[in-house]
Write a protein that holds these residues in place. Structure first.
Motif, PDB file in Angstrom:
ATOM      1  N   ILE A   1     -67.661  16.330  -0.412  1.00  0.00           N
ATOM      2  CA  ILE A   1     -68.376  15.426   0.498  1.00  0.00           C
ATOM      3  C   ILE A   1     -67.796  15.496   1.910  1.00  0.00           C
ATOM      4  O   ILE A   1     -68.496  15.313   2.894  1.00  0.00           O
ATOM      5  N   GLY A   2     -66.499  15.817   1.988  1.00  0.00           N
ATOM      6  CA  GLY A   2     -65.795  15.813   3.277  1.00  0.00           C
ATOM      7  C   GLY A   2     -66.549  16.534   4.385  1.00  0.00           C
ATOM      8  O   GLY A   2     -66.802  15.953   5.448  1.00  0.00           O
ATOM      9  N   LEU A   3     -66.955  17.789   4.168  1.00  0.00           N
ATOM     10  CA  LEU A   3     -67.595  18.555   5.240  1.00  0.00           C
ATOM     11  C   LEU A   3     -68.995  18.036   5.567  1.00  0.00           C
ATOM     12  O   LEU A   3     -69.436  18.137   6.712  1.00  0.00           O
TER      13      LEU A   3
ATOM     14  N   LEU B   1     -58.260  18.794   8.663  1.00  0.00           N
ATOM     15  CA  LEU B   1     -56.828  19.030   8.373  1.00  0.00           C
ATOM     16  C   LEU B   1     -56.551  18.866   6.880  1.00  0.00           C
ATOM     17  O   LEU B   1     -55.735  19.580   6.302  1.00  0.00           O
ATOM     18  N   ASP B   2     -57.257  17.920   6.256  1.00  0.00           N
ATOM     19  CA  ASP B   2     -57.102  17.684   4.820  1.00  0.00           C
ATOM     20  C   ASP B   2     -57.535  18.919   4.028  1.00  0.00           C
ATOM     21  O   ASP B   2     -56.853  19.366   3.106  1.00  0.00           O
ATOM     22  N   ASN B   3     -58.675  19.510   4.454  1.00  0.00           N
ATOM     23  CA  ASN B   3     -59.141  20.739   3.792  1.00  0.00           C
ATOM     24  C   ASN B   3     -58.151  21.881   4.005  1.00  0.00           C
ATOM     25  O   ASN B   3     -57.827  22.619   3.069  1.00  0.00           O
ATOM     26  N   ALA B   4     -57.687  22.017   5.260  1.00  0.00           N
ATOM     27  CA  ALA B   4     -56.741  23.102   5.580  1.00  0.00           C
ATOM     28  C   ALA B   4     -55.497  22.992   4.694  1.00  0.00           C
ATOM     29  O   ALA B   4     -54.992  23.997   4.195  1.00  0.00           O
ATOM     30  N   LEU B   5     -55.066  21.748   4.508  1.00  0.00           N
ATOM     31  CA  LEU B   5     -53.880  21.529   3.671  1.00  0.00           C
ATOM     32  C   LEU B   5     -54.196  21.849   2.209  1.00  0.00           C
ATOM     33  O   LEU B   5     -53.449  22.556   1.525  1.00  0.00           O
ATOM     34  N   LYS B   6     -55.349  21.305   1.769  1.00  0.00           N
ATOM     35  CA  LYS B   6     -55.715  21.430   0.363  1.00  0.00           C
ATOM     36  C   LYS B   6     -55.926  22.890  -0.047  1.00  0.00           C
ATOM     37  O   LYS B   6     -55.548  23.307  -1.123  1.00  0.00           O
ATOM     38  N   TYR B   7     -56.550  23.672   0.854  1.00  0.00           N
ATOM     39  CA  TYR B   7     -56.907  25.039   0.477  1.00  0.00           C
ATOM     40  C   TYR B   7     -55.938  26.087   1.048  1.00  0.00           C
ATOM     41  O   TYR B   7     -56.302  27.226   1.269  1.00  0.00           O
TER      42      TYR B   7
HETATM   43 MG    MG Z   1     -62.560  18.214   1.972  1.00  0.00          MG
END
Ligand code: MG
Ligand code: ATP
Length: 453
Positions: free
Chosen positions: A421-423, A358-364
């Motif tokens: 690093i997240g993924l 969700l953090d990635n979806a928000l960020k990108y």
């Molecule tokens: Mg990420």
């Protein structure tokens, strides 16, 4: 002599040599014995024949005939009367006939037998056949066979066997040398390869193609070398990335600290710089925490504590948690879960997975767009989808986004604040649950991350 190949080849050499020698000795003895037996048999049979003729028809003429029949250089016949006087004989030396007459005088035989059978030492073998003719004459028929031809045959046979033995020794020796070379060569190459590996040189090339155990061993060593080489490059790349990731915020920290120390700055400006310093420090802290997490996962020191819990309640709690940051960017977060179901997983780890996605979806994603979180039960497994309509990932980069510290276009990182690093963490966590993660993405249109556990 310590080489295993030499030992193996020597064993083979010695065993075959012993078998060879034993076989030759056995054959040699048997051939000679049967030849000698044959000679004895022929001599006894001929003597018995002559004796039978003499019994039937004792006369001067018969004796002459018998003597004539045995006129060969290897064989002789002597016929004596009952007093031991020679009444007929082949051409033999006087000394020999004298010896035989004295021998006969001491002999008292009633059936046919061999008088002299020592063919190795005596110049002849001799059989004796007593007779009593129909005219009442009695005496002996003596048959003599020279042992010269027998000895010659034995000598020749020994020579042939000697030659065969020497040839088989040479052949065996060549086989021994070739065998020890054939076994040794790949072993030496593998030994050299492992020595190189132990010294940290992993660029090993073992061209052993055989399909036997040695070939398998060689391919295992080659695989080990390749793996070590890859690990070495991965580690170097990873260390370089970590160093780079840490040095960037540090450079900012040092730069801004220096600026913040200037006396000419107003209070407001100083606070601004200090804020940046705090922000960068937090970024570093987060990065180090993630790196430590990853290191622990690599060592497999973390455990997954699975339990059953309600999906709807779990996802709603997460949505609540991320809602403020979504609101800040004015992105709508939809949660779709048609009916509640039970999830069997580690709730803390699963939360980490979903929050990262969700953090990635928000960020990108751009402002005023939508992100959808879908959860359902599919074939007994939990299927979670995070769908965004953000910037997307270029097709050629998709395979790499799960690698540690990998970011699409390095320029993105500073703009979006990610460290790549997240993924990697997500993937490790999903795999620890024996699950799978997949991505579908189109540049400029959005991405869908699907987790099945
Ligand atoms: Mg990420
Ligand atoms: N939903 C997404 N849309 C577009 N690109 C994405 C998305 N998720 C990941 N990526 C790309 O994949 C890269 C790796 O993602 P990852 O989550 O591992 O790192 P990050 O988000 O950059 O940093 P962090 O460690 O803070 O999560 C990102 O740099 C980004 O370019």
């Amino acid at each position: 002599m310590n080489k295993i190949s030499t030992k193996l080849a020597s064993c083979f050499f010695i065993v075959v040599l012993i078998m060879d020698l034993f076989l030759m000795f056995y054959l040699h003895r048997n051939i000679i014995n049967s030849r000698v037996e044959e000679e004895y048999y022929t001599l006894l049979a001929n003597g018995a024949n002559h004796r039978d003729v003499l019994i039937e028809n004792f006369s001067e003429t018969t004796i002459k005939h018998i003597v004539l029949m045995e006129k060969s250089k290897d064989r002789a016949v002597i016929i004596t009367d009952n007093k031991g006087n020679i009444i007929g004989s082949s051409d033999i030396s006087e000394s020999l006939s004298g010896q035989i007459v004295s021998l006969i005088k001491n002999v008292d035989v009633e059936t046919d037998e061999l008088l002299t059978s020592n063919w190795k030492e005596s110049p002849y073998i001799m059989s004796v056949h007593p007779y009593i003719s129909n005219t009442n004459q009695s005496g002996y028929v003596l048959m003599l066979q020279s042992t010269g031809s027998l000895n010659k045959m034995v000598h020749e046979l020994t020579e042939h066997f000697g030659m065969a033995g020497a040839t088989s020794f040479i052949v065996l020796f060549i086989v021994y040398a070739v065998l020890s070379k054939v076994i040794t060569r790949p072993l030496i190459r593998m030994k050299e390869a492992t020595e190189k590996l132990s010294k940290g040189e992993f660029n090993v090339k073992l061209a052993i193609k055989s399909k036997n155990e040695l070939g398998e061993l060689a391919s295992s060593i080659q695989k080990l070398a390749n793996d070590l080489e890859r690990l070495k490059t991965d580690r170097n790349e990873f260390l370089a990335s970590v160093a780079h990731e840490l040095s960037t915020p540090l450079t900012y920290l040092i730069g801004y600290s220096k600026v913040a120390m200037r006396e000419s700055l107003s209070k407001k400006q100083r606070e601004q710089y200090l804020e940046i310093i705090v922000e960068e420090s937090n970024r570093m802290k987060e990065l180090v925490k993630n790196l430590l997490d990853l290191a622990r996962m690599d060592e497999n020191t973390f455990t997954v504590m699975k339990e059953s819990f309600s999906a709807r309640y779990f996802f709603e709690a997460i949505c609540k948690l991320v809602a403020p940051s979504y609101d800040l960017k004015n992105i709508k977060l939809n949660f779709v879960c048609t009916e509640d179901f039970q999830i069997y997983a580690d709730p803390l780890r699963l939360e980490q997975i979903v929050i990262n996605l969700l953090d990635n979806a928000l960020k990108y994603s751009k402002e005023n767009t939508e992100v959808t979180l879908k959860a359902c039960k599919n074939e007994g497994k939990t299927r979670i989808e995070v769908i965004d309509t953000g910037i997307g990932i270029p097709q050629e980069e998709i395979d790499f986004i799960f690698e540690k510290l990998y970011r699409v276009e390095k320029s993105r990182s500073r703009a979006y604040g990610g460290s790549g690093i997240g993924l990697a963490v997500v993937k490790e966590l999903v795999e620890a649950h024996n699950g799978t993660i997949e991505v579908k993405s189109k540049l400029g249109e959005g991405s869908t991350f699907t987790v099945i556990i």
